[in-house]
Design a protein around this motif. Structure first.
Motif, mmCIF file in Angstrom:
data_model
loop_
_atom_site.group_PDB
_atom_site.id
_atom_site.type_symbol
_atom_site.label_atom_id
_atom_site.label_comp_id
_atom_site.label_asym_id
_atom_site.label_seq_id
_atom_site.Cartn_x
_atom_site.Cartn_y
_atom_site.Cartn_z
ATOM 1 N N ILE A 1 0.868 -1.179 0.000
ATOM 2 C CA ILE A 1 0.000 0.000 0.000
ATOM 3 C C ILE A 1 0.901 1.223 0.000
ATOM 4 O O ILE A 1 1.783 1.341 0.858
ATOM 5 C CB ILE A 1 -0.912 0.012 1.247
ATOM 6 N N ALA A 2 0.692 2.109 -0.966
ATOM 7 C CA ALA A 2 1.447 3.369 -0.971
ATOM 8 C C ALA A 2 0.643 4.387 -0.197
ATOM 9 O O ALA A 2 -0.468 4.735 -0.596
ATOM 10 C CB ALA A 2 1.670 3.844 -2.405
ATOM 11 N N GLY A 3 1.189 4.860 0.939
ATOM 12 C CA GLY A 3 0.525 5.911 1.695
ATOM 13 C C GLY A 3 -0.138 5.413 2.961
ATOM 14 O O GLY A 3 -0.983 4.524 2.921
ATOM 15 N N CYS A 4 0.279 6.004 4.080
ATOM 16 C CA CYS A 4 -0.344 5.628 5.361
ATOM 17 C C CYS A 4 -1.183 6.781 5.904
ATOM 18 O O CYS A 4 -0.994 7.225 7.028
ATOM 19 C CB CYS A 4 0.719 5.188 6.365
ATOM 20 N N VAL B 1 -1.673 -0.977 -4.024
ATOM 21 C CA VAL B 1 -2.810 -0.058 -3.927
ATOM 22 C C VAL B 1 -2.284 1.347 -3.629
ATOM 23 O O VAL B 1 -1.568 1.558 -2.644
ATOM 24 C CB VAL B 1 -3.814 -0.488 -2.830
ATOM 25 N N GLY B 2 -2.649 2.284 -4.479
ATOM 26 C CA GLY B 2 -2.258 3.682 -4.287
ATOM 27 C C GLY B 2 -3.243 4.368 -3.368
ATOM 28 O O GLY B 2 -4.369 4.668 -3.757
ATOM 29 N N CYS B 3 -2.801 4.578 -2.124
ATOM 30 C CA CYS B 3 -3.601 5.355 -1.160
ATOM 31 C C CYS B 3 -2.775 6.599 -0.846
ATOM 32 O O CYS B 3 -2.636 6.993 0.312
ATOM 33 C CB CYS B 3 -3.857 4.563 0.123
ATOM 34 N N ASP B 4 -2.148 7.128 -1.891
ATOM 35 C CA ASP B 4 -1.125 8.148 -1.690
ATOM 36 C C ASP B 4 -1.636 9.559 -1.963
ATOM 37 O O ASP B 4 -0.866 10.435 -2.376
ATOM 38 C CB ASP B 4 0.141 7.824 -2.505
ATOM 39 N N VAL C 1 -6.191 -0.922 -12.621
ATOM 40 C CA VAL C 1 -5.565 -1.336 -13.879
ATOM 41 C C VAL C 1 -4.754 -2.576 -13.530
ATOM 42 O O VAL C 1 -3.717 -2.485 -12.863
ATOM 43 C CB VAL C 1 -4.655 -0.233 -14.465
ATOM 44 N N GLY C 2 -5.252 -3.732 -13.901
ATOM 45 C CA GLY C 2 -4.545 -4.985 -13.616
ATOM 46 C C GLY C 2 -4.385 -5.206 -12.125
ATOM 47 O O GLY C 2 -5.361 -5.333 -11.382
ATOM 48 N N ARG C 3 -3.132 -5.207 -11.671
ATOM 49 C CA ARG C 3 -2.829 -5.507 -10.267
ATOM 50 C C ARG C 3 -2.621 -4.248 -9.425
ATOM 51 O O ARG C 3 -2.113 -4.327 -8.310
ATOM 52 C CB ARG C 3 -1.580 -6.386 -10.199
ATOM 53 N N VAL C 4 -2.983 -3.124 -9.991
ATOM 54 C CA VAL C 4 -2.791 -1.863 -9.264
ATOM 55 C C VAL C 4 -4.146 -1.168 -9.103
ATOM 56 O O VAL C 4 -4.912 -1.048 -10.067
ATOM 57 C CB VAL C 4 -1.797 -0.951 -10.012
ATOM 58 N N LEU C 5 -4.417 -0.753 -7.859
ATOM 59 C CA LEU C 5 -5.718 -0.129 -7.574
ATOM 60 C C LEU C 5 -5.511 1.224 -6.898
ATOM 61 O O LEU C 5 -4.425 1.505 -6.369
ATOM 62 C CB LEU C 5 -6.546 -1.036 -6.650
ATOM 63 N N LEU C 6 -6.549 2.022 -6.916
ATOM 64 C CA LEU C 6 -6.502 3.342 -6.280
ATOM 65 C C LEU C 6 -7.626 3.453 -5.256
ATOM 66 O O LEU C 6 -8.720 2.929 -5.481
ATOM 67 C CB LEU C 6 -6.709 4.438 -7.331
ATOM 68 N N ALA C 7 -7.348 4.164 -4.163
ATOM 69 C CA ALA C 7 -8.401 4.370 -3.149
ATOM 70 C C ALA C 7 -8.185 5.702 -2.440
ATOM 71 O O ALA C 7 -7.061 6.210 -2.371
ATOM 72 C CB ALA C 7 -8.386 3.222 -2.129
ATOM 73 N N GLY C 8 -9.260 6.248 -1.913
ATOM 74 C CA GLY C 8 -9.175 7.501 -1.154
ATOM 75 C C GLY C 8 -8.915 8.684 -2.078
ATOM 76 O O GLY C 8 -9.300 8.685 -3.252
ATOM 77 N N ASP C 9 -8.220 9.691 -1.523
ATOM 78 C CA ASP C 9 -7.957 10.905 -2.312
ATOM 79 C C ASP C 9 -7.181 10.608 -3.594
ATOM 80 O O ASP C 9 -7.203 11.411 -4.523
ATOM 81 C CB ASP C 9 -7.159 11.916 -1.472
ATOM 82 N N ALA C 10 -6.480 9.520 -3.664
ATOM 83 C CA ALA C 10 -5.776 9.158 -4.908
ATOM 84 C C ALA C 10 -6.782 8.945 -6.039
ATOM 85 O O ALA C 10 -6.453 9.100 -7.214
ATOM 86 C CB ALA C 10 -4.956 7.883 -4.699
ATOM 87 N N ALA C 11 -8.022 8.615 -5.678
ATOM 88 C CA ALA C 11 -9.051 8.336 -6.687
ATOM 89 C C ALA C 11 -10.044 9.484 -6.846
ATOM 90 O O ALA C 11 -10.757 9.544 -7.850
ATOM 91 C CB ALA C 11 -9.805 7.054 -6.319
ATOM 92 N N LEU D 1 -15.028 9.102 2.928
ATOM 93 C CA LEU D 1 -15.138 8.407 1.648
ATOM 94 C C LEU D 1 -13.959 7.451 1.445
ATOM 95 O O LEU D 1 -14.134 6.314 0.997
ATOM 96 C CB LEU D 1 -15.170 9.475 0.543
ATOM 97 N N GLY D 2 -12.760 7.922 1.808
ATOM 98 C CA GLY D 2 -11.556 7.103 1.630
ATOM 99 C C GLY D 2 -11.567 5.876 2.532
ATOM 100 O O GLY D 2 -11.256 4.756 2.100
ATOM 101 N N VAL D 3 -11.939 6.078 3.787
ATOM 102 C CA VAL D 3 -11.993 4.969 4.740
ATOM 103 C C VAL D 3 -13.039 3.938 4.279
ATOM 104 O O VAL D 3 -12.842 2.726 4.379
ATOM 105 C CB VAL D 3 -12.298 5.521 6.158
ATOM 106 N N GLN D 4 -14.127 4.450 3.714
ATOM 107 C CA GLN D 4 -15.176 3.534 3.231
ATOM 108 C C GLN D 4 -14.760 2.826 1.941
ATOM 109 O O GLN D 4 -15.143 1.676 1.711
ATOM 110 C CB GLN D 4 -16.498 4.294 3.076
ATOM 111 N N ASP D 5 -13.955 3.487 1.104
ATOM 112 C CA ASP D 5 -13.354 2.790 -0.051
ATOM 113 C C ASP D 5 -12.554 1.586 0.449
ATOM 114 O O ASP D 5 -12.665 0.469 -0.070
ATOM 115 C CB ASP D 5 -12.347 3.694 -0.792
#
Ligand SMILES: Cc1cc2nc3c(=O)[nH]c(=O)nc-3n(C[C@H](O)[C@H](O)[C@H](O)COP(=O)(O)OP(=O)(O)OC[C@H]3O[C@@H](n4cnc5c(N)ncnc54)[C@H](O)[C@@H]3O)c2cc1C
Length: 476
Positions: A8-11, A150-153, A270-280, A293-297
């Motif tokens: 996960i990118a981003g804590c 997963v990009g949560c960055d 996209v394939g094996r990479v996903l986005l969540a939270g503000d990254a999306a 919204l991000g926590v619920q994603d």
């Protein structure tokens, strides 16, 4: 090369929540966070009803309540001061005011307790995916390998940019300065002036925040070229422009600026990479929805990605993350656009605001808007069926106490009032509770790990079909 199931990118709040959800299913998780220290930037955020419910569903409610302040749930749509209607459909019908660094810390601590690894001072700089996994490269050149990334960055997500996913929407047109500082004039003088300005300017605020510190929020016309940290002088200038005085502000604790850009990622996967939270998705903070919204994603994605890794996910399960969550974000973006329009000082929007204020006297209108902001009105499209299908189930009373207490493990749950059904070969993924006394007006419900109702009925064959739809093939 070190191998993980998920990197996960981003804590931030999204990354920390996702890490914890994945750990409930024994997924090997590494969270990479570019900052060496946790955020010091003190945003007070509100956990809205659905997020508070998520905390209850994972046994975190007491911890967050200890650090937050319960406030009435109403008054958040465009800051129109209407109390929440009676009988909101939740056992947790309040807002929890809590500092963002505190909620991030609690979620990170929870993830670590569950066995997640968090490495600070590690920025994801590049990655490459192939059929088996993703090779992630850090800013210092170190390479790590995982099955999914997963990009949560955050809003300026490196992962989203490297993925080449478009982020269309509107750029910032205005900015808001926000900070905490001391003031040089008496409180009564400030209160009178602030009340006068807020008659027309709903964004502006300046109020005591404890220990002699004031929280200052002041809108700015236009957008700074360099997005640099604001200075105290910037605050003074802007206060003078709006209030005719700078209130003698001095000794800032922290200063920041944020814009009103509104954007939504074209794809969440996209394939094996996903986005969540503000990254999306990004949008102005009107209604205080971004963190929620991000926590619920993360809550929606966690069990699905875990299922994929554990090998029991039915083929389309992971893609339902985007089909369910992207429309929710679209809706939040739209309601923040509406709220921003209602905050304009122009006569037209002010008139619409007055009209909406009147309309909110109708219980249904008020309820509809509150259910939107608090995310308890969400209904995912699971096909035709009763209204409850696709909605989250509130925390009802069951014979052992509270329903949400039975969801801490992150498994599905069959709540069976008929005492005739069974989860059979799915018992490793779905818990079973026979309870004719459960406060529910349907015979049985199948809940997904995120608490949404996946099936309603009393027929075993129909249930088995739905268990297979959401939880894959039964174990032998
Ligand atoms: C003034 C203001 C008030 C707000 N109030 C509310 C509110 O009341 N309620 C609400 O719900 N929301 C609110 N929000 C929105 C909320 O703060 C965000 O939506 C939330 O922080 C998003 O969480 P996130 O985890 O997705 O992203 P972030 O919080 O941005 O976290 C992303 C993390 O990723 C890290 N990172 C970035 N790049 C990399 C990289 N390349 N590699 C590794 N790590 C990286 C960052 O350092 C950061 O820690 C507010 C926002 C603002 C500006």
């Amino acid at each position: 090369m070190l191998m993980f199931d998920v990197i996960i990118a981003g804590c931030g709040p999204t990354g920390a929540m996702l890490a914890a959800e994945l750990r409930l299913h024994d997924v090997r998780v590494l969270v990479l966070e570019k900052d060496t220290e946790p955020v010091s930037f003190v945003r007070i955020v509100g956990l809205h009803i659905r997020s508070i419910e998520l905390m209850a569903m994972r046994g975190l409610l007491e911890r967050v309540l200890e650090h937050g302040r319960q406030r009435p749930a109403g008054g958040f749509f465009a800051a129109i001061a209407k109390p929440a209607p009676e009988g909101l459909d939740s056992a947790h019908a309040y807002l929890l005011g809590i500092r963002q660094p505190v909620i991030v810390h609690l979620l990170e601590e929870h993830a670590i307790e569950l066995g997640a690894q968090v490495r600070r001072g590690c920025a994801v700089a590049d990655f490459e995916q192939d059929d088996e996994g993703v090779t992630v490269e850090l800013a210092d050149g170190e390479q790590l390998r995982s099955r999914y990334l997963v990009g949560c960055d955050g809003g300026r997500s490196t992962v989203r940019k490297l993925l080449g996913v478009g982020f269309p929407g509107e750029p910032s047109r205005t900015e808001t300065l926000m900070g905490e500082m001391e003031v040089g004039v008496p409180q009564e003088e400030i209160a009178a002036k602030v009340a006068e300005i807020r008659e027309t300017n709903k964004v502006f605020s300046l109020g005591p925040f404890g220990e002699g510190v004031y929280r200052v929020v002041v809108p700015v016309a236009g957008v700074s070229e360099d997005r640099a940290e604001p200075t105290l002088e910037d605050f003074k200038q802007q206060l003078r422009a709006i209030a005719g005085t700078d209130f003698g502000v001095h000794s800032p604790r922290w200063l920041s600026r944020f814009g009103d850009a509104t954007r939504l990622a074209e794809r969440y996967r996209v394939g094996r990479v996903l986005l969540a939270g503000d990254a999306a998705h990004i949008h102005p903070p009107a209604g205080g929805q971004g963190l929620n919204l991000g926590v619920q994603d993360a809550f929606n994605l966690g069990w699905k990605l875990a299922a994929q890794i554990r090998g029991w996910a039915p083929e389309p399960l992971l893609d339902t993350y985007q089909t369910e969550r992207r429309p929710v974000a679209e809706d939040v973006l739209d309601n923040t656009r509406a709220q921003m329009a209602l905050s304009s000082t122009e006569p037209g929007p002010q008139a619409v605001r007055r009209l909406l204020t009147e309309l909110m006297d109708f219980d249904e209108v008020n309820r509809y808007l509150i259910e939107k902001i608090t995310a308890i009105g969400i209904r995912y499209d699971f096909g035709a069926g009763p209204d409850l299908l696709g909605r989250r189930l509130r925390d009802i009373d069951v014979k052992q106490g509270h329903l949400y207490d039975l969801l801490h493990r992150g498994c599905g749950l069959l709540l069976d009032r008929t005492e005739r059904l069974t989860v059979g070969g799915w018992s490793d993924r779905v818990d079973y509770l026979a309870d004719p006394t459960a406060v529910l007006d349907v015979p049985c419900v199948l809940l997904r790990p995120d608490g949404h109702v996946a099936w309603i009925g009393d027929d075993q064959q129909d249930l088995d079909d739905h268990l297979a739809r959401w939880f894959g093939k039964p174990a032998n």
